[in-house]
Design an enzyme around this catalytic site. Structure first.
Site, PDB file in Angstrom:
ATOM      1  N   SER A 255      -5.641  87.666  30.671  1.00  0.00           N
ATOM      2  CA  SER A 255      -4.998  87.153  31.874  1.00  0.00           C
ATOM      3  C   SER A 255      -5.188  88.124  33.052  1.00  0.00           C
ATOM      4  O   SER A 255      -6.316  88.428  33.409  1.00  0.00           O
ATOM      5  CB  SER A 255      -3.515  86.902  31.565  1.00  0.00           C
ATOM      6  N   ASP A 478      -6.835  75.650  30.417  1.00  0.00           N
ATOM      7  CA  ASP A 478      -5.852  76.707  30.664  1.00  0.00           C
ATOM      8  C   ASP A 478      -5.160  76.471  32.004  1.00  0.00           C
ATOM      9  O   ASP A 478      -5.831  76.308  33.038  1.00  0.00           O
ATOM     10  CB  ASP A 478      -6.570  78.059  30.657  1.00  0.00           C
ATOM     11  N   HIS A 507      -3.443  79.762  26.604  1.00  0.00           N
ATOM     12  CA  HIS A 507      -3.690  80.899  27.490  1.00  0.00           C
ATOM     13  C   HIS A 507      -3.781  82.168  26.649  1.00  0.00           C
ATOM     14  O   HIS A 507      -2.791  82.649  26.117  1.00  0.00           O
ATOM     15  CB  HIS A 507      -2.568  81.005  28.510  1.00  0.00           C
TER      16      HIS A 507
END
Length: 573
Positions: A255, A478, A507
């Site tokens: 991320s 996502d 994710h």
């Protein structure tokens, strides 16, 4: 954005982020500061013109040389309850301001589990060590200190045999010069509202709260506030590399960890060995951070629809409706009831929305969310309270994570300073994507009133042969880091390979339930092998409505491993 479970974090909660630059903001040279914040901001003068990117690069070299000479003195971990005895901790010293490496310093906490050298497929074979694998779970504000624990899990054991697994708390997080913007006792404001189409009065109240929060950050952090940036996170990563005694960095970032990992590759291309970018933030400077939040809100709407369609397919289990629209109606009914009478006294519409936001991050949350909603509408509020009520004992960590998230994103780039811009863009978006749009606004609105100088985002880009080939991972649906971000990062890093989990929206996909994805990561980290420029994997199986989720299974396996004699007794250090 919000808290999300990422498989590579062994189920720990991390914060994800997206963004972009609004039009009309003045921008200095990359990495330099754009001057003070809004007029009347306390405690911040205009940026010193001598603070150049060259001075900061020199500061990194000075700090890295010192860190290599000092190394890291690893020992027992603080707060080590239920941690494996094989995990050890230490600290590394970095400058607060890289333009002045002889000035104030801060210490970052680091955790490590040494390479086991044990091949899980052949007990007689000793696996040679390949160095340290450094991990960041995302954020800004995510704490990676628990990362080495994943070495106990079967899917990680091949990597754990070859690498020291290294986690750390980035600047501002946990014990690493912790940042705070308000009293943690007041952080959880529950129950709370979450209107999808807020009134003008509600907007005015949230504007006042955003202003107060930004002022609280400045008041508590003082002049240090400006130094919590993605560029400094990348610089800290190079100092950590040196302190670990590594000439080149092997890194896994999830991320937000992909964003400053990409900054690292751009700033320190010759220091890269291997890098895995899992669920990539769009690094386009024109999107850091405001505009990508708009894209994120739109992506959450699509993923929220995926969840509702799954619930509808299992109406025989949940009885929430046979169509996605009927499931939405059931959710809206729960919102109305909670607005009238909060569940457990603390779960209102805001807590409901926060809990179900998790369904947009990973489908492993779908069964629990659907079960809790179904039970609540049938008169049993306990599952919903267990799912959505704030955990007061976690307030300090949650407040700290939110403070770091806000500071980094607000410092990184220019944001609109006129709420009319936010109001126009998000009112328009909420007409087609109401689920998360306004919640996203309130999370980021302090950046409109931020008192510290803003930086110009670095143009992430590497040419052919400048950086060893890296691996980018992405799920096609996502929501937290929309797929176009992975495409953009792949395009900007010459020679990179992109592995896509098709028709999936989890994710963080490394070492999750998809064996195809995991095989690509293993091949890269262990052998340096990449697929062709692009490769695809079929989606992992959808969760069963009546069975244990992958995350529940992983948690159980981890708990069993810890109970098998590797955990420290409670109360020891």
């Amino acid at each position: 954005m919000r808290a999300a479970a990422v498989w590579t974090a062994a189920g720990s909660l991390v914060l994800t982020a997206l963004a972009a630059t609004p039009a009309g903001g003045a921008v200095p040279a990359p990495g330099a500061q754009a001057g003070p914040g809004p007029a009347g901001s306390p405690g911040f003068a205009a940026a010193d013109p001598r603070r150049t990117a060259a001075a900061e690069q020199r500061g990194v070299r000075v700090a890295a040389a010192r860190a290599r000479a000092a190394g890291i003195r690893f020992g027992a971990c603080p707060d080590a309850r239920d941690m494996p005895a094989t995990v050890e901790c230490g600290t590394v010293t970095v400058p607060l301001d890289y333009a002045h490496p002889d000035g104030r310093t801060i210490r970052l906490t680091v955790s490590r589990a040494r390479a086991t050298h044990r091949d899980p497929r052949n007990s007689k074979r000793k696996v040679p060590r390949q160095g340290a694998l450094v991990y960041n779970p995302g954020g800004p504000g995510g704490d990676g200190m628990s990362f080495p624990v994943v070495g106990l899990l079967p899917e990680w054991k091949r990597v754990a045999a070859a690498y020291d697994l290294v986690g750390y708390a980035p600047r501002g997080v946990g014990r690493s010069a912790p940042l705070s913007c308000e009293d943690p006792k007041g952080f959880f404001k529950a129950p709370s509202a979450a209107p999808t189409h807020p009134s003008q009065a509600y907007k005015e109240r949230r504007i006042a709260e955003a202003r107060a929060y930004a002022q609280g950050c400045a008041r508590r952090a003082g002049a240090a506030l400006r130094h919590y940036t993605s560029l400094n996170n990348a610089r800290d990563l190079d100092v950590l590399r040196a302190a670990l005694g590594e000439d080149r960095l092997t890194y896994l970032g999830a991320s937000y960890g992909t964003y400053f990992g990409a900054l690292y590759a751009t700033l320190f291309p010759t220091h890269v060995r291997r890098m895995v970018f899992d669920s990539a933030v769009n690094p386009d400077p024109a999107r850091v951070w405001y505009r990508n939040n708009l894209a994120q809100s739109a992506a959450f709407e699509a993923r929220w629809a995926d969840f509702r369609e799954w619930v509808a397919r299992h109406d025989g289990v949940f009885r929430l409706g046979r169509t996605a629209d009927e499931v939405q109606a059931a959710y809206d009914l729960a919102r109305q009831r909670l607005a009238h009478k909060p569940a457990g006294g603390t779960v209102g519409p805001g807590q409901l929305q926060g809990a179900f936001l998790t369904t947009g991050y990973y489908d492993d949350a779908w069964p629990a969310g659907a079960r809790a909603l179904s039970a609540y509408l049938k008169g049993d509020e306990k599952p919903l309270v267990a799912l959505a009520a704030p955990h007061r004992d976690g307030a300090a960590a949650a407040e700290n994570g939110a403070a770091v998230y806000t500071a980094v994103e607000c410092n990184d780039a220019a944001w609109p300073t006129d709420f009319a811009v936010w109001d126009r863009d998000n009112t328009r978006l909420a007409r087609v994507a109401p689920f998360e749009t306004w919640g996203n606004v309130w999370t980021n609105l302090p950046c409109a009133y931020w008192p510290a100088p803003r930086q110009r985002p670095l143009d992430v880009r590497t040419g052919p042969g400048e950086v060893p080939a890296v691996l980018v991972l992405a799920a096609e649906r996502d929501a937290a880091t929309p797929y176009e971000g992975a495409l953009e990062l792949h395009r900007r890093l010459a020679g990179s390979a992109l592995v896509t989990e098709r028709d999936s929206g989890t994710h963080g996909i490394a070492y999750g339930p998809n064996a195809c994805v995991n095989a690509y990561v293993d091949a890269y980290l262990l052998q340096g092998r990449l697929p062709g420029r692009r490769a695809g994997c079929a989606p992992h199986a959808e969760p069963r409505p009546d069975g244990p989720t992958f995350q529940e299974s992983r948690t159980r396996r981890l708990r069993d491993a810890l109970a098998g004699g590797t955990a420290r007794p409670a109360g020891t250090r």
